[in-house]
Design an enzyme around this catalytic site. Sequence first.
Site, PDB file in Angstrom:
ATOM      1  N   VAL A   1       3.860   1.344   2.362  1.00  0.00           N
ATOM      2  CA  VAL A   1       3.744   0.256   3.331  1.00  0.00           C
ATOM      3  C   VAL A   1       4.254  -1.033   2.696  1.00  0.00           C
ATOM      4  O   VAL A   1       3.894  -1.357   1.552  1.00  0.00           O
ATOM      5  CB  VAL A   1       2.288   0.076   3.809  1.00  0.00           C
ATOM      6  CG1 VAL A   1       2.214  -0.982   4.894  1.00  0.00           C
ATOM      7  CG2 VAL A   1       1.720   1.403   4.318  1.00  0.00           C
TER       8      VAL A   1
ATOM      9  N   ASP B   1      -7.355  12.133   9.033  1.00  0.00           N
ATOM     10  CA  ASP B   1      -7.343  11.586   7.661  1.00  0.00           C
ATOM     11  C   ASP B   1      -8.141  10.284   7.616  1.00  0.00           C
ATOM     12  O   ASP B   1      -7.644   9.247   7.168  1.00  0.00           O
ATOM     13  CB  ASP B   1      -5.906  11.361   7.196  1.00  0.00           C
ATOM     14  CG  ASP B   1      -5.817  11.178   5.675  1.00  0.00           C
ATOM     15  OD1 ASP B   1      -6.790  11.518   4.981  1.00  0.00           O
ATOM     16  OD2 ASP B   1      -4.783  10.691   5.196  1.00  0.00           O
TER      17      ASP B   1
ATOM     18  N   LYS C   1       5.685   0.800   7.595  1.00  0.00           N
ATOM     19  CA  LYS C   1       5.417   2.010   6.830  1.00  0.00           C
ATOM     20  C   LYS C   1       6.636   2.906   6.860  1.00  0.00           C
ATOM     21  O   LYS C   1       7.125   3.280   7.927  1.00  0.00           O
ATOM     22  CB  LYS C   1       4.209   2.749   7.391  1.00  0.00           C
ATOM     23  CG  LYS C   1       3.808   3.951   6.543  1.00  0.00           C
ATOM     24  CD  LYS C   1       2.373   4.361   6.789  1.00  0.00           C
ATOM     25  CE  LYS C   1       1.873   5.331   5.744  1.00  0.00           C
ATOM     26  NZ  LYS C   1       0.443   5.603   5.843  1.00  0.00           N
TER      27      LYS C   1
ATOM     28  N   GLY D   1       0.835  -1.203   0.000  1.00  0.00           N
ATOM     29  CA  GLY D   1       0.000   0.000   0.000  1.00  0.00           C
ATOM     30  C   GLY D   1       0.863   1.244   0.000  1.00  0.00           C
ATOM     31  O   GLY D   1       2.037   1.202   0.353  1.00  0.00           O
TER      32      GLY D   1
ATOM     33  N   GLY E   1       0.448   5.883   0.233  1.00  0.00           N
ATOM     34  CA  GLY E   1      -0.392   7.061   0.377  1.00  0.00           C
ATOM     35  C   GLY E   1       0.480   8.279   0.535  1.00  0.00           C
ATOM     36  O   GLY E   1       1.703   8.244   0.311  1.00  0.00           O
TER      37      GLY E   1
END
Length: 551
Positions: free
Chosen positions: A280, A386, A294, A273, A275
């Site tokens: 990650v 968030d 992360k 992942g 962002g």
Amino acid sequence: MQRRMTLDFDGNLRVYSREPGSTVWAVTWEAISSIPCFIHGACGNNSLCSYDPAKGRSCSCVPGYVPKIRGDWSAGCVPDFTFSDRCVADEIRFVKLLYVDFYGYDYNTIYNTTLKKCRRTCLSLCNCRGFQYTASGYGTFDCFPKIKLLNGHNLPSFTGEFFIKVPKNKTFTADQLVKRTQYSCPPTPEVKVVDRTYSKKGKNGVLNFMLWFACVVGGIEIVLVFLVWFFLIRNQQDVTSAHQSYLLAATGFKRFTYDELKKATTNFSKEIGRGAGGIVYKALLPDDRVAAVKVLSNATTGEADFLAEASTIGRVNHMNLIEMWGYCAEGKHRLVVYEFMEHGSLAQNLSSPELHWKRRFDIAVGTAKGLAYLHEECLEWVLHCDVKPQNILIDSDYQPKVADFGLSKLMDRGKVTNSDFSRIRGTRGYMAPEWVSNLSITSKVDVYSYGIVMLEMATGISPMTSIHSLESGGDTRQIQLVPWARNKVNELGRTGSRLEEMVDPALKGDYDRKKMEVLIEVALRCVEENKDARPTMSQVVEMLLRHENDG
């Protein structure tokens, strides 16, 4: 030094320590050390705990009671008498016990009352076993009727009186009623007068010696202070590292080296992942736990500040919040290590047939519980800032865990002072109006984002995509999610048959209509323009749980 904390068989909590190479564990701390009888439940019901420094702790029954099980004081005592009717005043009397105190299990506390009224209150209660009458310290007396005689102990310093309820025909000896702990003291040694004479010779010599001695001691102290200062300066990095390691051990998570995480992630090759905060990776830790690592891309905070914030986040513990296992702050590298979620994020599962209606509703409730904990139950005020489907992870049982809470602190994206934030945070489409209208930032920004996520989960429509409008002849046009949902709900109120036009087609009509209406209604309340009109997350939990078992 090895340490372990144990809740021992006697009910006391102790810390044991062992030197390297030693086989002996020594008690270095215990929760209750002065009077072991203060441990609740040390003896069972209707019994008294006594403590003698020479003999240790022992249990005995209160007058008129006998052990329930011989040799097992945890079972307590039972009365060796019976009442024909506990509420018949003519058959009951009260016997005073000296130096006896029972903690807890009060029927009620009656302040500033008389002994006569206190006795009458206990007499009128069939389940009252006795009462305690104690001076309050303000010149008045308070009454404590007891519905259970538990946590009783002999306390020689206790100045109150305790009265136990017994039948009128029950008699006791004086020794039975006086339960004062007796201490065995050794005989006092004979006092001897020592004849001392003091020499008055050489006064100047003594003064000179003392002056010389003070100078020597002062010089030694100056040398020692200099050496300690020099040692601390030369070893500051090692001492800081050791101190941080101790803090991390105390808070329950680990400080990893960059090389350890690089190896665990196979040179950061298994991306799962990404962002705005970073990427990650999947990792296998040395203890065979599967983790998510992360790598923070824009972290600029110093190592000490990063450690402080990581420690705070590491102490947060809730079943609907992702569990942080460790961190790395080495040079310019800032990484966080947390538990791995088998099913990824909510964003990855929205179109999955496995995300049926019950699981969606459970995710709505669980996410609300996690955010409510952050807002209202944490030791420190925590805003997520968030909330979006990508930051709601799903475990093997499809239970939600909110991730990336506190990430803004770890990344030092602006300092936080009370409710003032220096930079806009969040993701477009999920951000509350306060971020762009120069209003104060409160926990209601998370409530707004939560409402958007719930609308997306109910309708299958992302706030970032276009909505296919059947009313416009099949044309695709950009429609804002919140106004569209409000209009649909208003139409639903007039016609009563438009709910199916709002629900995610992936559910294929398989959902609880009443619960779906509740979820959409709660979501729309969360996305009110006026932040004061939005509910708190704890109120959201309450509204959803009210209907969780309906249907």
